[in-house]
Design a protein around this motif. Structure first.
Motif, short mmCIF file in Angstrom:
data_model
loop_
_atom_site.label_atom_id
_atom_site.label_comp_id
_atom_site.label_asym_id
_atom_site.label_seq_id
_atom_site.Cartn_x
_atom_site.Cartn_y
_atom_site.Cartn_z
N THR A 21 0.86 -1.18 0.00
CA THR A 21 0.00 0.00 0.00
C THR A 21 0.90 1.23 0.00
OG1 THR A 21 -1.42 -1.28 1.41
CG2 THR A 21 -1.96 1.04 1.22
N THR A 22 0.59 2.20 -0.85
CA THR A 22 1.49 3.36 -0.92
C THR A 22 1.28 4.28 0.28
OG1 THR A 22 0.05 4.89 -2.08
CG2 THR A 22 1.27 3.31 -3.44
N ILE A 23 2.31 5.05 0.55
CA ILE A 23 2.26 6.01 1.66
C ILE A 23 1.14 7.03 1.45
CG2 ILE A 23 3.98 7.56 0.63
CD1 ILE A 23 3.90 6.83 4.36
N PHE A 24 0.80 7.29 0.18
CA PHE A 24 -0.26 8.27 -0.11
C PHE A 24 -1.60 7.76 0.42
CE2 PHE A 24 3.06 8.44 -3.29
CZ PHE A 24 3.46 9.76 -3.15
N THR A 25 -1.86 6.48 0.17
CA THR A 25 -3.10 5.87 0.66
C THR A 25 -3.09 5.81 2.18
OG1 THR A 25 -3.01 4.53 -1.33
CG2 THR A 25 -4.57 3.82 0.35
N VAL A 26 -1.95 5.42 2.74
CA VAL A 26 -1.84 5.30 4.20
C VAL A 26 -2.10 6.66 4.85
CG1 VAL A 26 -0.21 4.85 6.09
CG2 VAL A 26 -0.24 3.36 4.10
N MET A 27 -1.45 7.70 4.34
CA MET A 27 -1.58 9.02 4.97
C MET A 27 -2.98 9.60 4.78
SD MET A 27 1.25 9.32 6.50
CE MET A 27 0.74 10.84 7.24
N SER A 28 -3.59 9.34 3.62
CA SER A 28 -4.94 9.87 3.40
C SER A 28 -5.93 9.20 4.34
CB SER A 28 -5.38 9.66 1.94
OG SER A 28 -4.73 10.59 1.12
N ALA A 29 -5.77 7.87 4.54
CA ALA A 29 -6.66 7.15 5.46
C ALA A 29 -6.48 7.67 6.89
CB ALA A 29 -6.38 5.65 5.39
N LEU A 30 -5.23 7.89 7.26
CA LEU A 30 -4.92 8.40 8.60
C LEU A 30 -5.50 9.81 8.78
CD1 LEU A 30 -3.25 6.99 10.83
CD2 LEU A 30 -1.30 8.38 10.13
N ALA A 31 -5.41 10.61 7.71
CA ALA A 31 -5.93 11.98 7.76
C ALA A 31 -7.45 11.95 7.99
CB ALA A 31 -5.60 12.73 6.47
N THR A 32 -8.14 11.06 7.29
CA THR A 32 -9.59 10.95 7.46
C THR A 32 -9.91 10.51 8.89
OG1 THR A 32 -9.68 10.28 5.16
CG2 THR A 32 -11.69 9.92 6.45
N GLU A 33 -9.20 9.48 9.34
CA GLU A 33 -9.44 8.93 10.68
C GLU A 33 -9.27 9.99 11.77
OE1 GLU A 33 -7.40 5.63 13.63
OE2 GLU A 33 -6.95 5.50 11.48
N HIS A 34 -8.25 10.84 11.61
CA HIS A 34 -7.94 11.83 12.66
C HIS A 34 -8.43 13.23 12.32
CE1 HIS A 34 -5.55 9.11 15.17
NE2 HIS A 34 -5.25 8.52 14.01
N ARG A 35 -9.29 13.33 11.32
CA ARG A 35 -9.82 14.63 10.87
C ARG A 35 -8.71 15.65 10.66
NH1 ARG A 35 -15.40 15.05 11.93
NH2 ARG A 35 -16.21 13.29 13.09
N ALA A 36 -7.64 15.18 10.08
CA ALA A 36 -6.50 16.08 9.81
C ALA A 36 -6.73 16.81 8.50
CB ALA A 36 -5.21 15.27 9.74
N VAL A 37 -6.10 17.98 8.37
CA VAL A 37 -6.11 18.69 7.09
C VAL A 37 -5.16 17.92 6.17
CG1 VAL A 37 -5.69 20.87 5.92
CG2 VAL A 37 -6.44 20.87 8.31
N ASN A 38 -5.68 17.47 5.03
CA ASN A 38 -4.86 16.59 4.19
C ASN A 38 -4.05 17.38 3.17
OD1 ASN A 38 -3.70 14.54 2.80
ND2 ASN A 38 -5.61 13.46 2.29
N THR A 349 0.10 14.00 11.58
CA THR A 349 -1.30 13.80 11.20
C THR A 349 -2.15 13.57 12.46
OG1 THR A 349 -0.52 12.75 9.19
CG2 THR A 349 -2.84 12.44 9.71
N GLN A 350 -1.67 12.67 13.33
CA GLN A 350 -2.48 12.28 14.49
C GLN A 350 -2.53 13.37 15.56
OE1 GLN A 350 -0.27 8.73 15.36
NE2 GLN A 350 -1.70 7.40 14.28
N GLU A 351 -1.40 13.99 15.83
CA GLU A 351 -1.32 14.91 16.98
C GLU A 351 -1.47 16.38 16.61
OE1 GLU A 351 -1.38 13.64 19.94
OE2 GLU A 351 -1.17 11.60 19.13
N ILE A 352 -1.01 16.76 15.45
CA ILE A 352 -1.09 18.18 15.05
C ILE A 352 -2.26 18.39 14.10
CG2 ILE A 352 0.21 20.14 14.06
CD1 ILE A 352 1.37 19.10 16.72
N GLY A 353 -2.66 17.32 13.40
CA GLY A 353 -3.84 17.42 12.55
C GLY A 353 -3.55 17.93 11.14
N VAL A 354 -2.34 17.68 10.65
CA VAL A 354 -2.01 18.03 9.26
C VAL A 354 -1.26 16.85 8.64
CG1 VAL A 354 -0.82 19.64 7.72
CG2 VAL A 354 -1.81 20.48 9.86
#
Ligand SMILES: Cc1ncc(COP(=O)(O)O)c(C=O)c1O
Length: 393
Positions: A21-38, A349-354
């Motif tokens: 799985t690419t890092i792009f998919t991983v980070m986008s999923a994490l961003a959605t999960e943590h309501r981060a600005v993607n 992503t998780q703690e700062i939200g970006v």
């Protein structure tokens, strides 16, 4: 007694065992999960010009809904030919030298499949876009990785020259460059021309960010250099230029003998690309303003984002082009700055939200230089919210 055989899915030997799985998919999923600005994956969060949507509607209603010619809708190939001639001074024949593709991604894969035989070497300059290496591997080619100069991301011509052997079939060059935002200069393009002139090495020139070059600089397309153009597949993407990455429409330009081989593969790969979008793009291109205005449009966003980060401990790297801004994290006042880039991005992503992308994701060996990439192709409000969160650092 009957033996009941259970249905069985045969096991495969992977053609691409390294790919997960690419890092792009991983980070986008994490961003959605943590309501981060993607600000990770590279696509706009704003819409395209409504006139372009009207043009698609008009094309569909005019009945342009069946297969177009294999090489693309003639009006779109003609529009590309005129644009390239006006901007870069080289006339490509729409009939024999321009093909419409399903985005730049397909153009690059098809070019590689058309030219690379098993055992051929292909030079890539790292960090590089994630499809290049698997594409070469699918063709049975050998990937030869040459790093761009760490820190500046400028081409290292001694290293490139050393990588070229009698087995080298092609070199892949990307300017403006994802992820660094670096743009090749006229002098660098000339140096590449001189280096390749005595060889039979082909050039795949990925120019998808051609209209995102800032501070009054020009885009130095391979089309401007006769020696390079004679050996080049030049790849463009309407998705990037017109804020419609999901449409997946692009073009490839190449001299007729190279294009003939490209089309043999294209014909049995996608055969052709969706019709109404091609008609719409052809009509929309009659007005050059949208692509001529794009540098100013994105430069303003780049400046807004850079100005916002100027008060933080993120160290801004130069942002000459593209819609990406790289920053060095090593001077941040938090202990997480010492984490590997990928772990830092997860934390951010998780703690700062970006959400951001680690540069290590663009290297085969995961080279870690404490640099991460943000995408600023976002609404001003989105950038403002991200900056507010990042200002804590
Ligand atoms: C350097 C580079 N090349 C190619 C592509 C793919 O473009 P397309 O969406 O037209 O397939 C991208 C998209 O992110 C890119 O950054």
């Amino acid at each position: 007694m009957d033996t009941v055989t259970k249905p069985r899915t045969p096991a495969l030997t992977s053609r691409l065992p390294q790919v997960g799985t690419t890092i792009f998919t991983v980070m986008s999923a994490l961003a959605t999960e943590h309501r981060a600005v993607n600000l990770g994956q590279g696509f706009p969060d704003f819409g395209c010009d409504p006139a372009l949507l009207d043009a698609v509607d008009a094309a569909m209603r005019a009945g342009h809904n069946q297969y177009p010619p294999m090489t693309g809708v003639p009006a779109l190939r003609e529009a590309m030919a005129s644009k390239v001639e006006k901007l870069y001074g080289r006339r490509y024949d729409p009939n024999s030298e321009i093909t419409v593709t399903a985005g730049a991604t397909q153009a690059i894969l098809t070019a590689i499949l058309a030219i690379v035989h098993p055992g051929d070497e292909v030079v890539v300059l790292e960090p590089c876009y994630d499809s290049y290496v698997p594409n070469i591997e699918l063709a049975g080619g050998t990937v030869v990785r040459v790093p761009l100069k760490p820190g500046s991301f400028r081409p290292d011509f001694d290293a490139i020259a050393a990588a070229i052997t009698p087995r080298t079939r092609a070199i892949l060059v990307n300017s403006p460059h994802n992820p660094s935002g670096m743009c090749w200069t006229d002098a660098e393009m000339r140096q590449l021309d001189d280096l390749l002139a005595p060889t039979d090495v082909l050039l795949i020139s990925d120019e998808v960010y051609e209209h995102m070059v800032f501070d009054g600089q020009l885009h130095h397309s391979a089309a401007r250099y006769p020696g390079l153009a004679a050996r080049a597949f030049i790849v463009s993407s309407f998705g990037k230029t017109y804020h419609v990455t999901g449409w997946k429409v692009g073009t490839v330009l190449a001299p007729a003998p190279l294009m003939a081989e490209f089309r043999k593969v294209h014909q049995f790969n996608v055969f052709t690309v969706n019709t109404p979008m091609q008609h719409a793009l052809a009509a929309y291109m009659a007005n050059p303003a949208p692509y001529l205005d794009l540098p100013a449009f994105y430069q303003r966003k780049r400046d807004l984002f850079r100005d916002g980060l100027a008060g933080t401990r993120f160290k801004l790297l130069p942002g000459e082009g593209t819609y990406f801004q790289c920053v060095d994290i090593s001077a941040l006042a938090v202990p997480e700055r010492d984490l590997p880039e990928a772990d830092f991005c997860r934390w951010l992503t998780q703690e700062i939200g970006v959400a951001a992308i680690p540069l290590s994701a663009f290297y085969g060996n995961g080279f870690d230089q404490k640099v991460i990439r943000f995408c600023f192709a976002k609404k001003d409000e989105t950038l403002g919210e991200a900056l507010k969160r990042l200002s804590r650092l």
